[in-house]
Design an enzyme around this catalytic site. Structure first.
Site, PDB file in Angstrom:
ATOM      1  N   HIS A  94      -7.694   6.666   0.973  1.00  0.00           N
ATOM      2  CA  HIS A  94      -9.049   6.653   1.538  1.00  0.00           C
ATOM      3  C   HIS A  94      -9.167   7.771   2.577  1.00  0.00           C
ATOM      4  O   HIS A  94      -8.213   8.484   2.866  1.00  0.00           O
ATOM      5  CB  HIS A  94      -9.410   5.288   2.159  1.00  0.00           C
ATOM      6  CG  HIS A  94      -8.833   4.998   3.508  1.00  0.00           C
ATOM      7  ND1 HIS A  94      -9.456   4.192   4.436  1.00  0.00           N
ATOM      8  CD2 HIS A  94      -7.669   5.414   4.088  1.00  0.00           C
ATOM      9  CE1 HIS A  94      -8.711   4.101   5.513  1.00  0.00           C
ATOM     10  NE2 HIS A  94      -7.639   4.822   5.346  1.00  0.00           N
ATOM     11  N   CYS A  99      -7.639  10.849  10.281  1.00  0.00           N
ATOM     12  CA  CYS A  99      -8.137   9.903   9.267  1.00  0.00           C
ATOM     13  C   CYS A  99      -9.270  10.507   8.447  1.00  0.00           C
ATOM     14  O   CYS A  99      -9.642   9.967   7.404  1.00  0.00           O
ATOM     15  CB  CYS A  99      -8.626   8.616   9.920  1.00  0.00           C
ATOM     16  SG  CYS A  99      -7.323   7.756  10.809  1.00  0.00           S
ATOM     17  N   HIS A 153      -2.421   4.139   2.233  1.00  0.00           N
ATOM     18  CA  HIS A 153      -1.688   3.035   2.864  1.00  0.00           C
ATOM     19  C   HIS A 153      -1.186   2.037   1.818  1.00  0.00           C
ATOM     20  O   HIS A 153      -1.744   1.923   0.733  1.00  0.00           O
ATOM     21  CB  HIS A 153      -2.600   2.265   3.832  1.00  0.00           C
ATOM     22  CG  HIS A 153      -3.174   3.087   4.932  1.00  0.00           C
ATOM     23  ND1 HIS A 153      -2.421   3.511   5.995  1.00  0.00           N
ATOM     24  CD2 HIS A 153      -4.421   3.570   5.151  1.00  0.00           C
ATOM     25  CE1 HIS A 153      -3.187   4.222   6.818  1.00  0.00           C
ATOM     26  NE2 HIS A 153      -4.402   4.279   6.323  1.00  0.00           N
ATOM     27  N   ASP A 205      -6.109  -1.415  -6.286  1.00  0.00           N
ATOM     28  CA  ASP A 205      -4.713  -0.975  -6.321  1.00  0.00           C
ATOM     29  C   ASP A 205      -4.572   0.358  -7.060  1.00  0.00           C
ATOM     30  O   ASP A 205      -5.081   0.520  -8.173  1.00  0.00           O
ATOM     31  CB  ASP A 205      -3.852  -2.041  -7.005  1.00  0.00           C
ATOM     32  CG  ASP A 205      -2.368  -1.729  -6.865  1.00  0.00           C
ATOM     33  OD1 ASP A 205      -1.970  -1.183  -5.820  1.00  0.00           O
ATOM     34  OD2 ASP A 205      -1.612  -2.035  -7.811  1.00  0.00           O
ATOM     35  N   HIS A 206      -3.851   1.300  -6.426  1.00  0.00           N
ATOM     36  CA  HIS A 206      -3.679   2.647  -6.978  1.00  0.00           C
ATOM     37  C   HIS A 206      -5.037   3.322  -7.209  1.00  0.00           C
ATOM     38  O   HIS A 206      -5.216   4.064  -8.175  1.00  0.00           O
ATOM     39  CB  HIS A 206      -2.822   2.614  -8.258  1.00  0.00           C
ATOM     40  CG  HIS A 206      -1.357   2.429  -7.954  1.00  0.00           C
ATOM     41  ND1 HIS A 206      -0.819   1.194  -7.678  1.00  0.00           N
ATOM     42  CD2 HIS A 206      -0.330   3.315  -7.844  1.00  0.00           C
ATOM     43  CE1 HIS A 206       0.475   1.333  -7.434  1.00  0.00           C
ATOM     44  NE2 HIS A 206       0.798   2.607  -7.520  1.00  0.00           N
ATOM     45  N   HIS A 223      -5.717  10.384   2.703  1.00  0.00           N
ATOM     46  CA  HIS A 223      -4.379   9.868   2.993  1.00  0.00           C
ATOM     47  C   HIS A 223      -4.363   8.456   2.414  1.00  0.00           C
ATOM     48  O   HIS A 223      -5.289   8.094   1.683  1.00  0.00           O
ATOM     49  CB  HIS A 223      -4.097   9.896   4.509  1.00  0.00           C
ATOM     50  CG  HIS A 223      -4.947   8.986   5.309  1.00  0.00           C
ATOM     51  ND1 HIS A 223      -6.271   9.259   5.602  1.00  0.00           N
ATOM     52  CD2 HIS A 223      -4.711   7.765   5.859  1.00  0.00           C
ATOM     53  CE1 HIS A 223      -6.792   8.270   6.299  1.00  0.00           C
ATOM     54  NE2 HIS A 223      -5.874   7.338   6.464  1.00  0.00           N
ATOM     55  N   GLU A 264      -3.737  -2.607   7.430  1.00  0.00           N
ATOM     56  CA  GLU A 264      -3.758  -1.219   6.958  1.00  0.00           C
ATOM     57  C   GLU A 264      -2.354  -0.617   7.142  1.00  0.00           C
ATOM     58  O   GLU A 264      -1.856   0.129   6.308  1.00  0.00           O
ATOM     59  CB  GLU A 264      -4.782  -0.439   7.779  1.00  0.00           C
ATOM     60  CG  GLU A 264      -5.036   0.950   7.274  1.00  0.00           C
ATOM     61  CD  GLU A 264      -6.080   1.663   8.119  1.00  0.00           C
ATOM     62  OE1 GLU A 264      -7.231   1.743   7.687  1.00  0.00           O
ATOM     63  OE2 GLU A 264      -5.745   2.131   9.228  1.00  0.00           O
TER      64      GLU A 264
END
Lengths: 139, 139, 139, 139, 139, 139
Positions: free
Chosen positions: D14, D33, D41, D79-80, D39, D128
């Site tokens: 994100h 950010c 998490h 996810d992914h 980037h 996060e």
């Protein structure tokens, strides 16, 4: 209303001892925690703030700013310090995790309200060890 | 050959300071770790033993006996203590995690060999914090 | 008012099965958790007590005493045991984490009030695995 | 009334950026950010449900069914994935953890009530990182 | 000889994709890790150094200096970055954890030898998630 | 040469008891671990594979394939099972963590070599609890 939390840590020495009591009474009540030559911990501190997210940023409070507030006003005063001897806001108080959590509340609550239009301090959670911890909600 | 490990923990105070140096040199080299009034940690100790499992028990060493050995000969001497002041086997030595791991090896290696026909001490792993740790293999 | 928590652990076997149901219905409802030959977990138990700190000790409750209470009245009865077969206070009940948490509340609430002038049991939190856990607040 | 929790995880990319702002203003407010190339998490999601245990099963809600609900309606969508670009329910919103927690509440609350006679969604907790997390209670 | 380790972390986006392959082949080989819009992780990096402790300090290497080296030469280049796009030392390489660990070795090994008279890089351990990790020993 | 690890978990019941010994001798040697009605654990299994990364994929072994191998050949046979009673490859053996790790090695080593041109099983690490664990390197 959303709750936002930031975890920080510090390493400190302390002992549990009531200065009005004899060495024997302190050892009887506090056991090895009263060791006159101190012991210490890796404390973990979790600060929780609540509020309405700002629609422009999605933030209740900028967690980087919260981290700076915690580091500047709490961590710098207790990290690699002796809680009984070196810390101004613990002078004359029992150096217990309970007391420390309540003092950290006093230090941070006004500063957090000033740092955001909507945020309010909700909880100070303080781990002395992974198995012993306290929470304080300001009342 | 199988490797068997047991984790124990203790809480202690210490400081890093070379007694042959001035206060200023100690602060310059060790920074906040040299704080004269001490700081402390929740140490995590992992003792690893290697050997051939006994066919009758399936054990290289009985982990309950290993735990008793570690607690009796190490934990009781360092838990809720000051590593620089209270611990006989650290007298005259730097109270660093590196030194502490090597001294724990000396204390446990013979006792572990005596406690089992096949077991031999393999590694002392010592966490000062979750982010700083050392390992010692006896050589 | 401050909240003080102590974490303990125990290892136990159990199965989920309603004795009034057929083997087939139990397997259909509970899946592998109904395995007739049992399975088991490393349970983590967190007991939270609330109260006003005693000004002489800084304690809501002495965490060493709380730990002894939990070990004596809960851990000794469930550790290395079968929750369906070996545990008196679980007889005739579903051996689920939900039920176990509520029974632990019953065991500890009076004993904690008796152990301190101000402390009161606040929460029983019980982890069956790091990913499945329950909380009970007594109502 | 008992509270039952299930933890799931997902890995996503994100960035934090207000599309109405210049690149410079986004960098000033959100710092690293706001990196235009993203980037990411390892998010940890804890869903807490409250209710009265069913006397026949001992369950407030079957945690396996809760896990399936979370995976099917949340994890498979994030996810992914890139939270800003790939996720339908985040379109046009700030891809902050605060917003994501509130959107997950909307997705799960009705589905959890339909999956059980007594269960009700209580809290969405979203990590996060191990040091930054949010909680949302639906109001 | 003692082994000293320091843990650091960073958050980054990446995807697994061989630029010589079609989109379809990349999806077939790498599955969701090939998502064109990226995904990401909280990486944990453990750097282990070995050497003989300096008798004056008790240190193989000053862990604060090691931390500064890692942050300056690795973390600043990868934290809140896209490993495929933003990182000079990953250009033209597969952005896998395996490759990243080997590149971090190249960056740190000389710098660590220069920072201490006795220390030598021993291992780069890199967690992509708590369940997937790699180790590289330089050969 | 790079080392790649995958962590999986399973929940199982077991007891430690030598069938050639009396109940009394088993209790004397194994203590509460010999409880006739079983106890259990959340086991954590870490499988480490070593090899040269394939230049086309950056992989020593595809961790998704390794995960499938471990789940299909190990986890499905032990999860929610009784290690002494339900598991074919443990029949007639002590249900200790040591034995289990060595049997898992036998099951996985050939299958891992067949799943990759360069990968070779390096280590089976098995946690019975967060404080007791074993490692086996195949020799």
């Amino acid at each position: 209303m959303i709750y936002v939390s930031r975890k920080e840590h510090f390493n400190a020495a302390h002992k549990l001892a009531n200065p009005n009591w004899s060495k024997e009474k302190n050892e009887q009540v506090f056991g090895p925690c009263a060791n006159e030559n101190w012991h210490g911990h890796n404390f973990e501190l979790i600060v929780t703030v609540k509020g309405i997210p700002d629609p422009e940023t999605g933030f209740v409070i900028d967690l980087k700013k919260l981290s700076v507030l915690i580091r500047e006003h709490v961590i710098e005063k207790v990290d690699h310090k002796n809680l009984n001897v070196d810390v101004d806001f613990m002078k004359g108080k029992m150096a217990s995790t309970e007391t420390l959590a309540m003092e950290i509340w006093k230090i941070l609550s006004k500063r957090i309200e000033n740092a955001s239009t909507t945020a309010e301090l909700h909880c100070i959670k303080l781990y002395e060890t992974p198995r012993n911890f306290v929470e304080y909600y300001g009342e």
